[in-house]
Each structure stands twice: as C-alpha cells, then as structure tokens.
Motif scaffolding. Structure first.
Motif, short mmCIF file in Angstrom:
data_model
loop_
_atom_site.label_atom_id
_atom_site.label_comp_id
_atom_site.label_asym_id
_atom_site.label_seq_id
_atom_site.Cartn_x
_atom_site.Cartn_y
_atom_site.Cartn_z
N SER A 30 0.83 -1.21 0.00
CA SER A 30 0.00 0.00 0.00
C SER A 30 0.87 1.26 0.00
O SER A 30 0.53 2.25 -0.66
CB SER A 30 -0.98 0.00 1.18
OG SER A 30 -0.30 0.02 2.41
N SER A 56 -8.79 5.98 -2.58
CA SER A 56 -9.60 5.35 -1.53
C SER A 56 -9.29 3.87 -1.39
O SER A 56 -9.25 3.34 -0.27
CB SER A 56 -11.10 5.57 -1.79
OG SER A 56 -11.54 4.83 -2.89
N LYS A 57 -9.02 3.20 -2.50
CA LYS A 57 -8.70 1.76 -2.44
C LYS A 57 -7.34 1.52 -1.80
O LYS A 57 -7.16 0.61 -1.00
CB LYS A 57 -8.74 1.12 -3.83
CG LYS A 57 -10.04 1.21 -4.60
CD LYS A 57 -11.27 0.95 -3.82
CE LYS A 57 -12.49 0.95 -4.69
NZ LYS A 57 -13.57 1.82 -4.28
N ASN A 59 -5.86 3.53 0.32
CA ASN A 59 -6.02 3.85 1.74
C ASN A 59 -6.71 2.72 2.50
O ASN A 59 -6.37 2.44 3.65
CB ASN A 59 -6.78 5.17 1.91
CG ASN A 59 -5.93 6.36 1.54
OD1 ASN A 59 -4.70 6.30 1.53
ND2 ASN A 59 -6.58 7.46 1.22
N ASP A 60 -7.66 2.05 1.86
CA ASP A 60 -8.32 0.91 2.50
C ASP A 60 -7.30 -0.19 2.77
O ASP A 60 -7.30 -0.79 3.85
CB ASP A 60 -9.44 0.37 1.61
CG ASP A 60 -10.01 -0.93 2.17
OD1 ASP A 60 -10.71 -0.87 3.20
OD2 ASP A 60 -9.73 -2.00 1.58
N LYS A 63 -5.15 0.76 5.71
CA LYS A 63 -5.88 0.58 6.98
C LYS A 63 -5.98 -0.89 7.36
O LYS A 63 -6.05 -1.22 8.54
CB LYS A 63 -7.27 1.20 6.89
CG LYS A 63 -7.26 2.70 6.87
CD LYS A 63 -8.66 3.25 6.69
CE LYS A 63 -8.60 4.76 6.45
NZ LYS A 63 -9.91 5.29 6.05
N GLY A 88 -16.39 -3.05 -1.49
CA GLY A 88 -15.68 -2.65 -0.28
C GLY A 88 -14.80 -3.71 0.33
O GLY A 88 -14.06 -3.43 1.28
N HIS A 90 -11.60 -6.04 0.82
CA HIS A 90 -10.18 -5.76 0.57
C HIS A 90 -9.70 -6.39 -0.73
O HIS A 90 -8.91 -5.79 -1.46
CB HIS A 90 -9.32 -6.24 1.74
CG HIS A 90 -9.64 -5.59 3.04
ND1 HIS A 90 -9.74 -4.23 3.21
CD2 HIS A 90 -9.90 -6.12 4.25
CE1 HIS A 90 -10.03 -3.95 4.46
NE2 HIS A 90 -10.14 -5.08 5.12
N ASN A 93 -10.90 -4.31 -3.56
CA ASN A 93 -10.11 -3.08 -3.60
C ASN A 93 -8.71 -3.34 -4.15
O ASN A 93 -8.17 -2.52 -4.89
CB ASN A 93 -10.05 -2.44 -2.22
CG ASN A 93 -11.39 -1.85 -1.82
OD1 ASN A 93 -12.26 -1.61 -2.65
ND2 ASN A 93 -11.55 -1.60 -0.53
#
Length: 115
Positions: A30, A56-57, A59-60, A63, A88, A90, A93
């Motif tokens: 990431s 956004s992907k 960042n997911d 996280k 949504g 993982h 994503n």
C-alpha cells in the motif's frame, strides 16, 4: 509529467512484488502504491474520478495492514468469509488498485511513445 518519480515508484513496487517468496506485505504494498498519487496532480481534473477511486482503495489497504500482514492472507480471509465480490472488500479493492496501476503504466508508456 514527473516520469522519474513514476519510474522510481514502479521500480519500488516491482522489488516488493517480485521477491522470491509470494508473501507480499500489505503495508509495503500500500505504501508503494501511494507513491503513484502524484500522477493525479498532473492529470486533474480529467482523471478526478480515477484519482478518488484509486486513492480510496489504496487507503483501504493501508488501513487493513495492521490486522492482515500479507496480501495472500488478506485474500484468503475474504475467500473464507465469502466476501471477495462484495463492494468494499479488501480483495475487490486490491483488484481495483491493480487495474489503476495498469492504467498508469499504459498511460506512461503511451505518453513516452508519442513524445
């Protein structure tokens, strides 16, 4: 365009994903993918949707890294929970990030070929 920075980001990503073992750490992956955020500063506003989606992907995934150490474990967990195809997840994503990286690669190749 900042081709040197993008080339360096692709090199960093290649080192991470091409290691002899297949265990790619989610955190390193990431982080390497986040280095591509800079390309969207050049492409705005035409690629605003792609930027929002990609960022956004990534960042997911970032996280998720404290609770899931490797990409393989992350995908396995989604498979076991039967949520691979759910919006949504993982894994979904991760697929979107991969497609975003492919788009960036093709865009850079085409730009270099036409300059």
């Amino acid at each position: 365009m900042k081709f040197k920075e993008i080339a360096d980001a692709f090199r960093e990503l290649a080192v991470i994903v091409n290691k002899p073992n297949s265990d790619v750490p989610v955190k390193l992956f990431s982080h390497a993918c986040s280095r591509f955020f800079l390309i969207f500063t050049v492409l705005k506003p035409a690629f605003k949707f792609a930027e929002n989606d990609y960022v956004s992907k990534v960042n997911d995934l970032a996280k998720a890294s404290p609770s899931t150490l490797t990409l393989e474990a992350m995908v396995d967990r989604d498979i076991e929970a039967k949520r691979v195809r759910k919006v949504g997840s993982h894994t979904r994503n991760l697929l979107r990030v991969k497609r975003g990286l492919e788009m960036i690669r093709v865009l850079c190749e085409e730009t270099l070929a036409t300059e």
